[in-house]
Scaffold this motif. Structure first.
Motif, PDB file in Angstrom:
ATOM      1  N   ALA A 139       9.633  -0.684 -12.932  1.00  0.00           N
ATOM      2  CA  ALA A 139       9.928  -0.498 -11.505  1.00  0.00           C
ATOM      3  C   ALA A 139       8.984   0.525 -10.887  1.00  0.00           C
ATOM      4  N   SER A 140       8.664   1.579 -11.608  1.00  0.00           N
ATOM      5  CA  SER A 140       7.729   2.588 -11.098  1.00  0.00           C
ATOM      6  C   SER A 140       6.350   1.975 -10.879  1.00  0.00           C
ATOM      7  N   THR A 141       5.909   1.148 -11.816  1.00  0.00           N
ATOM      8  CA  THR A 141       4.591   0.518 -11.695  1.00  0.00           C
ATOM      9  C   THR A 141       4.526  -0.392 -10.473  1.00  0.00           C
ATOM     10  N   ILE A 142       5.589  -1.143 -10.236  1.00  0.00           N
ATOM     11  CA  ILE A 142       5.627  -2.030  -9.069  1.00  0.00           C
ATOM     12  C   ILE A 142       5.534  -1.217  -7.779  1.00  0.00           C
ATOM     13  N   ALA A 143       6.294  -0.123  -7.700  1.00  0.00           N
ATOM     14  CA  ALA A 143       6.272   0.730  -6.505  1.00  0.00           C
ATOM     15  C   ALA A 143       4.887   1.339  -6.298  1.00  0.00           C
ATOM     16  N   LEU A 144       4.292   1.845  -7.363  1.00  0.00           N
ATOM     17  CA  LEU A 144       2.965   2.447  -7.248  1.00  0.00           C
ATOM     18  C   LEU A 144       1.925   1.415  -6.843  1.00  0.00           C
ATOM     19  N   ASN A 145       2.049   0.205  -7.347  1.00  0.00           N
ATOM     20  CA  ASN A 145       1.101  -0.850  -6.983  1.00  0.00           C
ATOM     21  C   ASN A 145       1.190  -1.191  -5.492  1.00  0.00           C
ATOM     22  N   GLU A 146       2.412  -1.166  -4.935  1.00  0.00           N
ATOM     23  CA  GLU A 146       2.564  -1.411  -3.490  1.00  0.00           C
ATOM     24  C   GLU A 146       1.821  -0.361  -2.684  1.00  0.00           C
ATOM     25  N   PHE A 167       8.498   3.376  16.378  1.00  0.00           N
ATOM     26  CA  PHE A 167       8.261   1.976  16.697  1.00  0.00           C
ATOM     27  C   PHE A 167       7.407   1.832  17.950  1.00  0.00           C
ATOM     28  N   GLU A 168       7.547   2.754  18.870  1.00  0.00           N
ATOM     29  CA  GLU A 168       6.823   2.670  20.129  1.00  0.00           C
ATOM     30  C   GLU A 168       5.369   3.132  19.991  1.00  0.00           C
ATOM     31  N   LYS A 169       5.123   4.054  19.073  1.00  0.00           N
ATOM     32  CA  LYS A 169       3.836   4.741  19.074  1.00  0.00           C
ATOM     33  C   LYS A 169       2.974   4.505  17.839  1.00  0.00           C
ATOM     34  N   ALA A 170       3.553   4.052  16.720  1.00  0.00           N
ATOM     35  CA  ALA A 170       2.786   3.902  15.487  1.00  0.00           C
ATOM     36  C   ALA A 170       2.992   2.522  14.893  1.00  0.00           C
ATOM     37  N   ASN A 171       2.044   2.091  14.087  1.00  0.00           N
ATOM     38  CA  ASN A 171       2.162   0.842  13.340  1.00  0.00           C
ATOM     39  C   ASN A 171       2.973   1.123  12.078  1.00  0.00           C
ATOM     40  N   LEU A 172       4.123   0.479  11.953  1.00  0.00           N
ATOM     41  CA  LEU A 172       5.025   0.736  10.835  1.00  0.00           C
ATOM     42  C   LEU A 172       4.762  -0.254   9.715  1.00  0.00           C
ATOM     43  N   ILE A 173       4.560   0.265   8.503  1.00  0.00           N
ATOM     44  CA  ILE A 173       4.344  -0.557   7.310  1.00  0.00           C
ATOM     45  C   ILE A 173       5.504  -0.303   6.348  1.00  0.00           C
ATOM     46  N   ASP A 174       6.274  -1.352   6.053  1.00  0.00           N
ATOM     47  CA  ASP A 174       7.420  -1.241   5.157  1.00  0.00           C
ATOM     48  C   ASP A 174       7.026  -1.559   3.722  1.00  0.00           C
ATOM     49  N   LEU A 175       7.479  -0.719   2.790  1.00  0.00           N
ATOM     50  CA  LEU A 175       7.297  -0.965   1.367  1.00  0.00           C
ATOM     51  C   LEU A 175       8.665  -1.014   0.691  1.00  0.00           C
ATOM     52  N   ASP A 176       8.677  -1.420  -0.564  1.00  0.00           N
ATOM     53  CA  ASP A 176       9.916  -1.456  -1.346  1.00  0.00           C
ATOM     54  C   ASP A 176       9.713  -0.526  -2.532  1.00  0.00           C
ATOM     55  N   ILE A 177      10.041   0.768  -2.355  1.00  0.00           N
ATOM     56  CA  ILE A 177       9.632   1.769  -3.352  1.00  0.00           C
ATOM     57  C   ILE A 177      10.757   2.709  -3.770  1.00  0.00           C
TER      58      ILE A 177
END
Length: 324
Positions: free
Chosen positions: A145-152, A114-124
């Motif tokens: 569900a796999s397609t949705i995760a891969l699309n993210e 959190f201090e050093k990198a830009n964190l990007i959250d996904l739902d995968i």
């Protein structure tokens, strides 16, 4: 602008990947292509057999016993130079991509992200984790569900590829991607993600690895196993071509990940892997020098010594004179 992309996957044993002579069930054309045209590390090790410890060592460049941690959960804000600091020093912005359910985990164990990198959250990850109901688990695949995760993941790569800056991107995939149900059931999806990275960033930017392996049924143990067997600690690493080498067969460790990502692998005289920090009673530690591996079991207070070249299955403890 330069891009460096690290794609790691949780608990991936080398035998899951055909390129390491493992199972041929899944086809992995993208990983195979990178391996054929890049460098395959045959003796790459994690500093720890669990995610939080492995990441902490990877980000700080310290072996577990060198950190300030006395116990699991004792990870604190690191005050030295991190992996992300080193990238910043050479003009790179760092982006960490993972499933949003890991965020609370990171707040406890890995504040340095959190201090050093830009964190990007996904739902995968699967909404119902595998092995929840035992024999009543739903073992079917959910392609939607796999397609949705891969699309993210695809959309995130597209956004990052368009950034007008030098970036280090680290995508860590979960134990099992959404739509699948068990370890190694999603290796084809893993390969698909590598294909997305190839599309947006180019082959000479991509590194493929893991945080640690898993016991994979060895000695009747699955998942982490809290062991230092080779299935749990010897992890894949595939990089762009380094000094013309198709393979690197000497011992390397993920504590030197910055050097590895900059194509300067460090040959380790001793590779050290822990299952716990030094004040924890249930601890196993391995020390590898060349082909020899020394294991100490703190609970049982016993030693094991293996010749990994002669006995890669670790069946014969050379501490016993009969085996010697």
């Amino acid at each position: 602008m330069n891009k460096i992309i690290l794609i790691s996957k949780d608990a991936v044993a080398k035998q899951y990947l055909p390129i390491y002579g493992g199972r041929k069930y899944w086809r992995t054309p993208n990983i195979d292509y990178l391996a054929k045209n890049g460098t395959v590390f045959n003796r790459h090790y994690t500093a720890a057999a669990s995610t939080a410890m492995a990441f902490y060592s990877m980000i700080t460049g310290q072996n577990c016993y060198e950190t300030a941690c006395r116990d699991y959960g004792d990870e604190r804000l690191f005050e030295g130079e991190t992996l992300f600091d080193k990238f910043k020093k050479i003009g790179y912005s760092s982006y960490m991509i993972w499933d949003r359910s890991y965020t609370s985990f990171a707040q406890k164990h890995l504040k340095i992200i959190f201090e050093k990198a830009n964190l990007i959250d996904l739902d995968i990850i699967p909404r119902i984790p595998p092995h929840t109901y035992g024999k009543f688990d739903d073992l079917s695949f959910d392609d939607k569900a796999s397609t949705i995760a891969l699309n993210e993941i695809y959309s995130t790569f597209k956004i990052l590829a368009e950034k007008d800056e030098s970036i280090f991107v680290w995508l860590h995939l979960p134990h099992v991607l959404a739509g699948r149900n068990a370890y190694a059931s999603d290796i084809d999806l893993f390969d698909c993600v590598v294909g997305y990275a190839r599309e947006f960033f180019g082959d000479d930017s991509i590194f493929v690895s893991a945080d640690h392996g898993n016991m994979d049924g060895k000695n009747g143990k699955f998942s982490y196993g809290f062991d230092v067997d080779e299935t749990a600690i010897s992890i894949p690493l595939i990089s762009p071509k380094i000094d013309g080498n198709d393979f690197i067969n000497y011992n390397t460790s993920n504590i030197h990940m910055f050097d590895l990502l900059n194509k300067h692998p460090v040959k380790e005289d001793f590779v050290i892997t822990d299952t716990a920090y030094y004040c924890q009673p249930k601890r196993k530690v391995s020390i590898i020098n060349g082909n020899y591996k020394l294991v100490y079991n703190k609970t049982k207070k016993v030693f094991q010594l293996f010749d990994l070249q002669w006995d890669p299955e670790e069946r014969y403890n050379l501490f016993y004179p009969e085996f010697y």
